[in-house]
Every structure is written in C-alpha cells, then in structure tokens.
Design an enzyme around this catalytic site. Sequence first.
Site, PDB file in Angstrom:
ATOM      1  N   HIS A 109       0.827  -1.203   0.000  1.00 38.74           N
ATOM      2  CA  HIS A 109       0.000   0.000   0.000  1.00 38.74           C
ATOM      3  C   HIS A 109       0.866   1.260   0.000  1.00 38.74           C
ATOM      4  CE1 HIS A 109      -3.689   2.282   1.393  1.00 38.74           C
ATOM      5  NE2 HIS A 109      -2.732   3.094   1.821  1.00 38.74           N
ATOM      6  N   GLU A 110       1.848   1.317   0.883  1.00 40.89           N
ATOM      7  CA  GLU A 110       2.686   2.508   0.976  1.00 40.89           C
ATOM      8  C   GLU A 110       3.544   2.713  -0.260  1.00 40.89           C
ATOM      9  OE1 GLU A 110       2.065   4.672   3.052  1.00 40.89           O
ATOM     10  OE2 GLU A 110       0.949   3.516   4.533  1.00 40.89           O
ATOM     11  N   HIS A 118       1.659   4.562  -2.856  1.00 43.02           N
ATOM     12  CA  HIS A 118       1.733   6.016  -2.724  1.00 43.02           C
ATOM     13  C   HIS A 118       3.065   6.538  -3.256  1.00 43.02           C
ATOM     14  CE1 HIS A 118      -1.982   6.307  -0.579  1.00 43.02           C
ATOM     15  NE2 HIS A 118      -1.558   5.614   0.457  1.00 43.02           N
TER      16      HIS A 118
END
Length: 303
Positions: A220-221, A224
């Site tokens: 997920h990170e 980003h």
Amino acid sequence: MSSSERFRRAVKLGAVSALSLVALVVPGTTTGSAVAAPSGDCFTPTHSADRSKDGHADSLSPAEAARVEADMQSKLAGKRTALAAAAVSIPVYFHVITSGSTGNLPASTITKQISVLNSAYASSGFSFSLVSTDYTNNSTWYNGITDGTSAERNMKNALRKGGKNALNIYTANLGDDLLGWATFPWNYTSSPKLDGVVILDESLPGRSATNYNEGDTATHEVGHWMGLYHTFQGGCSGSGDYVSDTPAEATATSGCPASKNTCSAAGNDPVHNFMDYSYDSCMYEFTAGQATRMNSSWSAYRA
C-alpha cells in the site's frame, strides 16, 4: 498536494503544508496529525490494527490534487520518449531500526517482503530488487517514531541511499498507532532525503500484526510512493483518485466485506484494491488504470 505525501491507511482528512502524508491507525485511537513532513500510520502489535490511519493526511484537497495532476502532465508532455513499456527494476534499500534485539528482523522475513511486492506489482511492469539491508540500534528512532519528527528526519538523513529511482524502506515500532507512511514521487526534488516508505516492523509477512501481517502495508505505501492515491480519494465526486477504472468510493473499507457500494456511480467499492484500507488477506489487485498512472508518475518524476 504539498511537498511530501505519506500514505498508509488513514481516516482523517486534512490539508498539509510543506509535506502531505498518509498513515494507518488502530481502531479506537486518534489519527496522527499531519505536519510538514511525510506522515505515517502504524499500530501497536498488541492492538488490532486498522488501515483507517495513514501516517499523513489521507486526502489531498481538490485544488492540491489538480495542481499535482497538471504538473505531472506538463512533465510528461515535455518528454520525447514514450511512457515506459519495458519492465522497470527498482533497487530497494532496507533499513531495519532496532532497540537492542527488539525489531531485529531476519533476512528471510525481508526476502518474503520483497516477494510480496514483486507479486503485487507484477502486472504493472515494475519489479523490486533488494540491494542491501542495514541494521541500526537506536531506541529513539525505533520506539514510537512518527512522520514529521526530528527522529524521522535524522534517521532518513543518516540512512537513505540511492537516487530518485531507489526505494528506501524503514521498519520500526511506529507511534500514533500507525502502520506506515510514504512520500509521493513529486516531492522528491524538494525533499530528496525524506523520500521513502516507513512501515511497522510487525506488518511484514509472518509477524504479529493481526490482519495486517502479510506484507501489504508495504504494498500500500509503495503504491503512494509510486504516485497512487487511496481509492476513496475525493469520495463520490470530482476526479477521485485520477484513475478511471477504480469505482468511486465514499468511505474507506474496514475488514473484508463481501460487498460494499457507497457511491451511486457504476461499480461496487474496490474493497480488494491495494489502495483501500481492507485487511491484507482481502487485498489482491491493482487495476490497469493504476498501472498506467504508476508508469506516468515514474516517467515524470523518477525515470
């Protein structure tokens, strides 16, 4: 958006000054505050983590998002080469922060995390290759570190390696019940030393973070870090996450519901998308549109 965006899974919305961040939190706790530095989200292993807390303000204002989009398109238009169609191998520098023996991740766990990333991003044309792993015994950096603090800045200034194409991952026992946070690619030029991803050490594959220990906090990170927003960015109106094939979503997902539909537009909420807040076991996809956006972002800011 502001200078640095840190995302993990955060519930709170807010404008960020110099740096924009995103993080994840534990149910029943408050969201970490946004500051002029990448923000993060973590949870204490003894708690039931919740992606509803990303280490930074979890959403950009429409004006900030539009400004970022215009800048990206301008940079792409200025490039003579087409968007990368060939596979891109991203060098990874892993920084394990410890407090004595606490937090001392074995090499096998780090290898598993890299495998999780490679599996998740396989269809996007990106792969990850571990270059090095270092271990730093520093209780100040390990215990309760949060985004935008002097501890984070000192840690990254001391340890970050490589250029704009290098992924630096830091593990520690994060504060504010965060799971992790990340910077956005468009923030690299203004704050190169802060570029990277910070994740809770117990979120790696096989560790103790219940429901969040399959390695997808990093997935997920890194999303980003590659230029993706949350799937619920912008809610049901406007340009949302700037990806056309992720259905509009009014609220972040918690757990792993059989179905969820929070907007009147076509399509159920993308509960299985890596950029929502679902359990690790529930997340398994990026869309073709997200892959295109990652390639555009890479060409504009990291190539």
